[in-house]
Design a protein around this motif. Structure first.
Motif, PDB file in Angstrom:
ATOM      1  N   VAL A 154       0.874  -1.168   0.000  1.00  0.00           N
ATOM      2  CA  VAL A 154       0.000   0.000   0.000  1.00  0.00           C
ATOM      3  C   VAL A 154       0.910   1.216   0.000  1.00  0.00           C
ATOM      4  O   VAL A 154       1.737   1.372   0.902  1.00  0.00           O
ATOM      5  CB  VAL A 154      -0.917   0.034   1.247  1.00  0.00           C
ATOM      6  CG1 VAL A 154      -1.794   1.279   1.240  1.00  0.00           C
ATOM      7  CG2 VAL A 154      -1.764  -1.229   1.338  1.00  0.00           C
ATOM      8  N   GLU A 155       0.791   2.037  -1.020  1.00  0.00           N
ATOM      9  CA  GLU A 155       1.600   3.246  -1.114  1.00  0.00           C
ATOM     10  C   GLU A 155       0.875   4.367  -0.378  1.00  0.00           C
ATOM     11  O   GLU A 155      -0.308   4.593  -0.596  1.00  0.00           O
ATOM     12  CB  GLU A 155       1.783   3.606  -2.586  1.00  0.00           C
ATOM     13  CG  GLU A 155       2.871   4.608  -2.837  1.00  0.00           C
ATOM     14  CD  GLU A 155       3.095   4.790  -4.322  1.00  0.00           C
ATOM     15  OE1 GLU A 155       4.078   4.228  -4.829  1.00  0.00           O
ATOM     16  OE2 GLU A 155       2.272   5.481  -4.952  1.00  0.00           O
ATOM     17  N   ILE A 156       1.604   5.055   0.500  1.00  0.00           N
ATOM     18  CA  ILE A 156       0.988   6.070   1.355  1.00  0.00           C
ATOM     19  C   ILE A 156       1.634   7.425   1.108  1.00  0.00           C
ATOM     20  O   ILE A 156       2.852   7.534   1.038  1.00  0.00           O
ATOM     21  CB  ILE A 156       1.152   5.697   2.848  1.00  0.00           C
ATOM     22  CG1 ILE A 156       0.681   4.272   3.090  1.00  0.00           C
ATOM     23  CG2 ILE A 156       0.385   6.672   3.723  1.00  0.00           C
ATOM     24  CD1 ILE A 156       1.049   3.752   4.455  1.00  0.00           C
ATOM     25  N   ARG A 157       0.808   8.433   0.986  1.00  0.00           N
ATOM     26  CA  ARG A 157       1.288   9.800   0.800  1.00  0.00           C
ATOM     27  C   ARG A 157       1.227  10.560   2.114  1.00  0.00           C
ATOM     28  O   ARG A 157       0.507  10.185   3.017  1.00  0.00           O
ATOM     29  CB  ARG A 157       0.436  10.513  -0.261  1.00  0.00           C
ATOM     30  CG  ARG A 157       0.837  10.081  -1.653  1.00  0.00           C
ATOM     31  CD  ARG A 157      -0.358   9.922  -2.572  1.00  0.00           C
ATOM     32  NE  ARG A 157       0.069   9.441  -3.866  1.00  0.00           N
ATOM     33  CZ  ARG A 157       0.366   8.175  -4.142  1.00  0.00           C
ATOM     34  NH1 ARG A 157       0.294   7.258  -3.209  1.00  0.00           N
ATOM     35  NH2 ARG A 157       0.759   7.807  -5.335  1.00  0.00           N
ATOM     36  N   GLN A 158       1.999  11.632   2.175  1.00  0.00           N
ATOM     37  CA  GLN A 158       2.014  12.450   3.379  1.00  0.00           C
ATOM     38  C   GLN A 158       1.246  13.745   3.174  1.00  0.00           C
ATOM     39  O   GLN A 158       1.103  14.216   2.059  1.00  0.00           O
ATOM     40  CB  GLN A 158       3.444  12.783   3.780  1.00  0.00           C
ATOM     41  CG  GLN A 158       4.124  13.780   2.865  1.00  0.00           C
ATOM     42  CD  GLN A 158       5.468  14.211   3.377  1.00  0.00           C
ATOM     43  OE1 GLN A 158       5.763  14.107   4.565  1.00  0.00           O
ATOM     44  NE2 GLN A 158       6.321  14.703   2.488  1.00  0.00           N
ATOM     45  N   ILE A 159       0.759  14.261   4.275  1.00  0.00           N
ATOM     46  CA  ILE A 159       0.231  15.623   4.311  1.00  0.00           C
ATOM     47  C   ILE A 159       0.983  16.310   5.442  1.00  0.00           C
ATOM     48  O   ILE A 159       1.085  15.784   6.550  1.00  0.00           O
ATOM     49  CB  ILE A 159      -1.285  15.646   4.551  1.00  0.00           C
ATOM     50  CG1 ILE A 159      -2.003  15.051   3.340  1.00  0.00           C
ATOM     51  CG2 ILE A 159      -1.763  17.060   4.825  1.00  0.00           C
ATOM     52  CD1 ILE A 159      -3.509  15.116   3.391  1.00  0.00           C
ATOM     53  N   MET A 160       1.543  17.487   5.118  1.00  0.00           N
ATOM     54  CA  MET A 160       2.322  18.221   6.115  1.00  0.00           C
ATOM     55  C   MET A 160       1.395  19.033   7.004  1.00  0.00           C
ATOM     56  O   MET A 160       0.542  19.769   6.515  1.00  0.00           O
ATOM     57  CB  MET A 160       3.331  19.121   5.426  1.00  0.00           C
ATOM     58  CG  MET A 160       4.372  18.335   4.705  1.00  0.00           C
ATOM     59  SD  MET A 160       5.886  19.242   4.620  1.00  0.00           S
ATOM     60  CE  MET A 160       6.288  19.049   2.905  1.00  0.00           C
ATOM     61  N   HIS A 206       5.112   8.570  -0.084  1.00  0.00           N
ATOM     62  CA  HIS A 206       6.075   8.930   0.962  1.00  0.00           C
ATOM     63  C   HIS A 206       6.616   7.692   1.669  1.00  0.00           C
ATOM     64  O   HIS A 206       7.766   7.636   2.062  1.00  0.00           O
ATOM     65  CB  HIS A 206       5.418   9.873   1.963  1.00  0.00           C
ATOM     66  CG  HIS A 206       6.343  10.377   3.018  1.00  0.00           C
ATOM     67  ND1 HIS A 206       7.363  11.250   2.742  1.00  0.00           N
ATOM     68  CD2 HIS A 206       6.422  10.100   4.333  1.00  0.00           C
ATOM     69  CE1 HIS A 206       8.033  11.505   3.852  1.00  0.00           C
ATOM     70  NE2 HIS A 206       7.482  10.828   4.834  1.00  0.00           N
ATOM     71  N   THR A 207       5.769   6.707   1.852  1.00  0.00           N
ATOM     72  CA  THR A 207       6.182   5.454   2.481  1.00  0.00           C
ATOM     73  C   THR A 207       5.173   4.377   2.095  1.00  0.00           C
ATOM     74  O   THR A 207       4.346   4.581   1.221  1.00  0.00           O
ATOM     75  CB  THR A 207       6.339   5.608   4.007  1.00  0.00           C
ATOM     76  OG1 THR A 207       7.024   4.480   4.528  1.00  0.00           O
ATOM     77  CG2 THR A 207       5.005   5.778   4.702  1.00  0.00           C
ATOM     78  N   PHE A 208       5.215   3.238   2.770  1.00  0.00           N
ATOM     79  CA  PHE A 208       4.361   2.133   2.350  1.00  0.00           C
ATOM     80  C   PHE A 208       4.086   1.190   3.517  1.00  0.00           C
ATOM     81  O   PHE A 208       4.769   1.208   4.533  1.00  0.00           O
ATOM     82  CB  PHE A 208       5.010   1.351   1.203  1.00  0.00           C
ATOM     83  CG  PHE A 208       6.388   0.840   1.521  1.00  0.00           C
ATOM     84  CD1 PHE A 208       6.568  -0.419   2.064  1.00  0.00           C
ATOM     85  CD2 PHE A 208       7.498   1.630   1.283  1.00  0.00           C
ATOM     86  CE1 PHE A 208       7.833  -0.884   2.378  1.00  0.00           C
ATOM     87  CE2 PHE A 208       8.776   1.168   1.591  1.00  0.00           C
ATOM     88  CZ  PHE A 208       8.940  -0.083   2.139  1.00  0.00           C
ATOM     89  N   HIS A 252      11.457   5.445   1.027  1.00  0.00           N
ATOM     90  CA  HIS A 252      10.229   5.994   0.445  1.00  0.00           C
ATOM     91  C   HIS A 252       9.566   5.085  -0.590  1.00  0.00           C
ATOM     92  O   HIS A 252       8.425   5.322  -0.952  1.00  0.00           O
ATOM     93  CB  HIS A 252      10.510   7.342  -0.220  1.00  0.00           C
ATOM     94  CG  HIS A 252      10.893   8.420   0.736  1.00  0.00           C
ATOM     95  ND1 HIS A 252      10.010   8.970   1.624  1.00  0.00           N
ATOM     96  CD2 HIS A 252      12.079   9.033   0.962  1.00  0.00           C
ATOM     97  CE1 HIS A 252      10.620   9.888   2.356  1.00  0.00           C
ATOM     98  NE2 HIS A 252      11.881   9.946   1.962  1.00  0.00           N
ATOM     99  N   VAL A 253      10.262   4.104  -1.097  1.00  0.00           N
ATOM    100  CA  VAL A 253       9.719   3.314  -2.209  1.00  0.00           C
ATOM    101  C   VAL A 253       9.764   1.823  -1.915  1.00  0.00           C
ATOM    102  O   VAL A 253      10.521   1.363  -1.067  1.00  0.00           O
ATOM    103  CB  VAL A 253      10.489   3.589  -3.521  1.00  0.00           C
ATOM    104  CG1 VAL A 253      10.300   5.025  -3.949  1.00  0.00           C
ATOM    105  CG2 VAL A 253      11.960   3.260  -3.365  1.00  0.00           C
ATOM    106  N   ALA A 254       8.944   1.088  -2.663  1.00  0.00           N
ATOM    107  CA  ALA A 254       8.903  -0.372  -2.545  1.00  0.00           C
ATOM    108  C   ALA A 254       8.761  -0.961  -3.946  1.00  0.00           C
ATOM    109  O   ALA A 254       8.239  -0.308  -4.853  1.00  0.00           O
ATOM    110  CB  ALA A 254       7.729  -0.788  -1.669  1.00  0.00           C
ATOM    111  N   ARG A 255       9.214  -2.211  -4.088  1.00  0.00           N
ATOM    112  CA  ARG A 255       9.091  -2.916  -5.364  1.00  0.00           C
ATOM    113  C   ARG A 255       8.414  -4.262  -5.134  1.00  0.00           C
ATOM    114  O   ARG A 255       8.800  -5.020  -4.245  1.00  0.00           O
ATOM    115  CB  ARG A 255      10.458  -3.173  -5.982  1.00  0.00           C
ATOM    116  CG  ARG A 255      11.074  -1.978  -6.602  1.00  0.00           C
ATOM    117  CD  ARG A 255      12.330  -2.298  -7.347  1.00  0.00           C
ATOM    118  NE  ARG A 255      12.743  -3.690  -7.217  1.00  0.00           N
ATOM    119  CZ  ARG A 255      13.844  -4.183  -7.713  1.00  0.00           C
ATOM    120  NH1 ARG A 255      14.658  -3.419  -8.375  1.00  0.00           N
ATOM    121  NH2 ARG A 255      14.171  -5.449  -7.559  1.00  0.00           N
TER     122      ARG A 255
END
Length: 173
Positions: free
Chosen positions: A55-61, A93-95, A108-111
């Motif tokens: 699951v790719e997760i984005r950040q909110i500052m 941003h993370t996963f 920050h990344v995954a494969r």
């Protein structure tokens, strides 16, 4: 092998995983955030788990004017940035990794596991892109550790959906 089905990667003490509550027509929340919300989010993915890499997760500052009476970052900083880019379109941003299907992870990344390491004929593994406004996100409290990176003019949108954590921390004393 360990016992985990999913592994989350957070690389800074000012980052918190946050499951966004779903508002209903009457103003209440159909899907509540808070304790157990991440498990419920991942349980919804269970029927497809064998075909998901991560699951790719984005950040909110988060930043803005701090609430002085808060005992934690989620309670102290309740405004997020008014940036030019929709966070849902930002780079992940993370996963959260499915430990059975992830080949490699970095900060920050995954494969996903390559095709030659999966059963013959299996379709490519899925990457779930969580919507940071509706599903799951990293609340990144960028003003908490050092200089003010998201000031009162930039962090203007109020969002206290993670304030449950501040109440929980305050109760725990």
């Amino acid at each position: 092998r360990g016992r985990a089905e999913w592994v989350a990667v957070l690389h800074s003490p000012d980052e918190f995983l946050h499951v966004v509550p779903t508002p209903s027509a009457n103003g209440e929340h159909e899907r509540a955030g808070g304790p157990g919300a991440l498990t419920k989010f991942l349980d919804r993915l269970a029927p497809l788990r064998s075909s998901i890499s991560h699951v790719e997760i984005r950040q909110i500052m988060f930043g803005g004017p701090p609430k002085k009476d808060a005992v934690s970052m989620p309670g102290r900083f309740t405004h997020y940035e008014d940036g030019p880019q929709d966070p849902a379109e930002a780079v992940g941003h993370t996963f959260i990794a499915n430990v059975d299907n992830l080949a490699q992870g970095a900060v920050h990344v995954a494969r996903p596991r390559p095709k030659d390491q999966r059963p013959k004929g299996q379709p490519p593994l899925l990457v779930v892109h969580a919507d940071p406004r509706k599903d799951l996100r990293i609340n990144h409290y960028v003003n908490a550790l050092g200089r003010k990176r998201c000031g009162d003019r930039l962090c203007t949108f109020a969002d206290d959906t993670a304030a449950w954590a501040d109440r929980l921390f305050a109760k725990a004393g």
